[in-house]
Design an enzyme around this catalytic site. Structure first.
Site, PDB file in Angstrom:
ATOM      1  N   SER A  83       0.851  -1.195   0.000  1.00 58.70           N
ATOM      2  CA  SER A  83       0.000   0.000   0.000  1.00 58.70           C
ATOM      3  C   SER A  83       0.881   1.238   0.000  1.00 58.70           C
ATOM      4  CB  SER A  83      -0.894   0.015   1.237  1.00 58.70           C
ATOM      5  OG  SER A  83      -1.433   1.318   1.386  1.00 58.70           O
ATOM      6  N   HIS A 139      -1.164  -1.260  -4.353  1.00 48.71           N
ATOM      7  CA  HIS A 139      -2.435  -0.964  -3.687  1.00 48.71           C
ATOM      8  C   HIS A 139      -2.507   0.538  -3.387  1.00 48.71           C
ATOM      9  CE1 HIS A 139      -5.976  -2.101  -1.312  1.00 48.71           C
ATOM     10  NE2 HIS A 139      -5.573  -1.223  -0.411  1.00 48.71           N
ATOM     11  N   ASP A 156      -4.640   3.514  -1.758  1.00 43.67           N
ATOM     12  CA  ASP A 156      -5.715   3.802  -0.807  1.00 43.67           C
ATOM     13  C   ASP A 156      -6.247   5.214  -0.992  1.00 43.67           C
ATOM     14  OD1 ASP A 156      -6.019   1.416   0.810  1.00 43.67           O
ATOM     15  OD2 ASP A 156      -3.962   1.788   1.482  1.00 43.67           O
ATOM     16  N   MET A 198      -8.824   7.947   0.061  1.00 45.66           N
ATOM     17  CA  MET A 198      -9.707   8.304   1.180  1.00 45.66           C
ATOM     18  C   MET A 198     -10.187   9.734   0.993  1.00 45.66           C
ATOM     19  SD  MET A 198      -7.571   6.725   4.359  1.00 45.66           S
ATOM     20  CE  MET A 198      -6.714   5.142   4.226  1.00 45.66           C
ATOM     21  N   HIS A 218      -8.270   1.156  -4.077  1.00 46.64           N
ATOM     22  CA  HIS A 218      -9.218   0.894  -2.986  1.00 46.64           C
ATOM     23  C   HIS A 218      -9.910   2.204  -2.635  1.00 46.64           C
ATOM     24  CE1 HIS A 218      -9.578  -0.492   1.530  1.00 46.64           C
ATOM     25  NE2 HIS A 218     -10.749  -0.357   0.951  1.00 46.64           N
ATOM     26  N   MET A 237     -12.084   4.331  -0.600  1.00 51.63           N
ATOM     27  CA  MET A 237     -12.749   4.521   0.694  1.00 51.63           C
ATOM     28  C   MET A 237     -13.393   5.904   0.647  1.00 51.63           C
ATOM     29  SD  MET A 237      -9.738   2.822   2.974  1.00 51.63           S
ATOM     30  CE  MET A 237      -8.566   3.008   1.639  1.00 51.63           C
ATOM     31  N   MET A 277     -11.591  -6.431   4.845  1.00 56.06           N
ATOM     32  CA  MET A 277     -10.838  -5.500   5.693  1.00 56.06           C
ATOM     33  C   MET A 277     -10.536  -6.174   7.024  1.00 56.06           C
ATOM     34  SD  MET A 277     -10.225  -2.723   4.022  1.00 56.06           S
ATOM     35  CE  MET A 277      -9.417  -1.878   5.399  1.00 56.06           C
ATOM     36  N   GLY A 336      -3.170   3.440   8.271  1.00 58.10           N
ATOM     37  CA  GLY A 336      -2.208   2.348   8.316  1.00 58.10           C
ATOM     38  C   GLY A 336      -1.781   2.112   9.761  1.00 58.10           C
ATOM     39  N   ASP A 376      -6.599  -6.781   3.938  1.00 62.47           N
ATOM     40  CA  ASP A 376      -6.015  -5.447   4.052  1.00 62.47           C
ATOM     41  C   ASP A 376      -6.113  -4.934   5.480  1.00 62.47           C
ATOM     42  OD1 ASP A 376      -5.163  -2.857   3.648  1.00 62.47           O
ATOM     43  OD2 ASP A 376      -6.809  -2.296   2.305  1.00 62.47           O
TER      44      ASP A 376
END
Ligand code: DX5
Ligand code: ZN
Length: 211
Positions: free
Chosen positions: A7, A32, A34, A36, A65, A67, A136, A143, A172
């Site tokens: 990630s 990966h 992330d 957000m 991913h 979020m 998840m 993290g 994850d």
């Protein structure tokens, strides 16, 4: 063989281009990413412009991913930025079937993520549109959190319900060599790791330890 997806949340954002190249050289299988939005989760990271800017510096697939509160309006943005896999949270999609169909129509692989408290049964009627299921193993947002052991059961159940289909199971959050072994024993195919990959300087050694 299990796939390792570092990630970039744990990378040095000031040197993202070098970090991405270093991960590829170290043997990462996927990148990966992330995303957000500060709404769906209490943290804010990066958007499509950042991913687009690092796209030329690696051949690794971008495992994005999302979020975010409203993923539907962002799918095309990330497709344009060079995403290969788009994973949405089942909890953030009132019309999950439609969202997955939209990801497929953009020519990308579709993933669904489940928060620790979400039961796997929400996947029952969308399995034909799913390429990847992200279990998840922490609550999304940050993290460096501790692995939630109760999710091992969910991984095993998802494995059972996806039998005979080409669906990958990804985990994850809080993945280290110890929890990695537990997750793969339960049926995980892809391990996402931030802290465990970026600890120290030797990304290759860290990735091998997870494998
Ligand atoms: C958490 C993110 C994870 C995170 C994992 O919301 O989805 O991908 O980067 O970090 P570690 O491996 O440190 O738990
Ligand atoms: Zn993630």
């Amino acid at each position: 063989m299990v796939l390792i997806a570092p990630s970039i949340l744990a990378a040095d954002f000031g040197r993202l281009r070098e970090e991405v190249a270093a991960l590829e050289k170290a043997g990462a299988d996927l990148l990966h990413c992330d995303v957000m939005d500060g709404q769906y989760v209490p943290n804010l990271t990066f958007g499509p412009a950042v991913l687009k800017s690092i796209r030329p510096y690696t051949k690794l697939d971008f495992d994005v991913h999302l979020m975010v509160q409203n993923p539907d309006k962002m799918l095309a943005w990330f497709a344009d930025a060079g995403a290969d896999i788009l994973t949405v949270h089942a909890e953030a999609c009132p019309h999950l079937d439609r969202t997955l169909a939209e990801i497929k129509s953009l020519g990308l692989r579709a993933g669904v993520s489940l928060n620790p408290s979400t039961p796997e049964k929400v996947l029952t009627y969308v399995l034909d549109k799913v390429d990847q299921i992200l279990v998840m193993t922490v609550n999304p947002g940050f993290g460096g959190q501790n692995f939630i052991p109760a999710q091992l059961n969910k991984i095993a159940r998802v494995k059972e319900m996806t039998k005979g289909r080409h669906i990958k199971i990804e985990v994850d959050g809080g993945i280290n060599p110890l929890t990695a072994a537990e997750c793969t024993a339960a049926g995980a195919d892809i391990l996402v790791a931030g802290t465990a990959v970026f600890a120290g300087k030797d990304y290759k050694k860290n990735i091998e330890a997870l494998r």
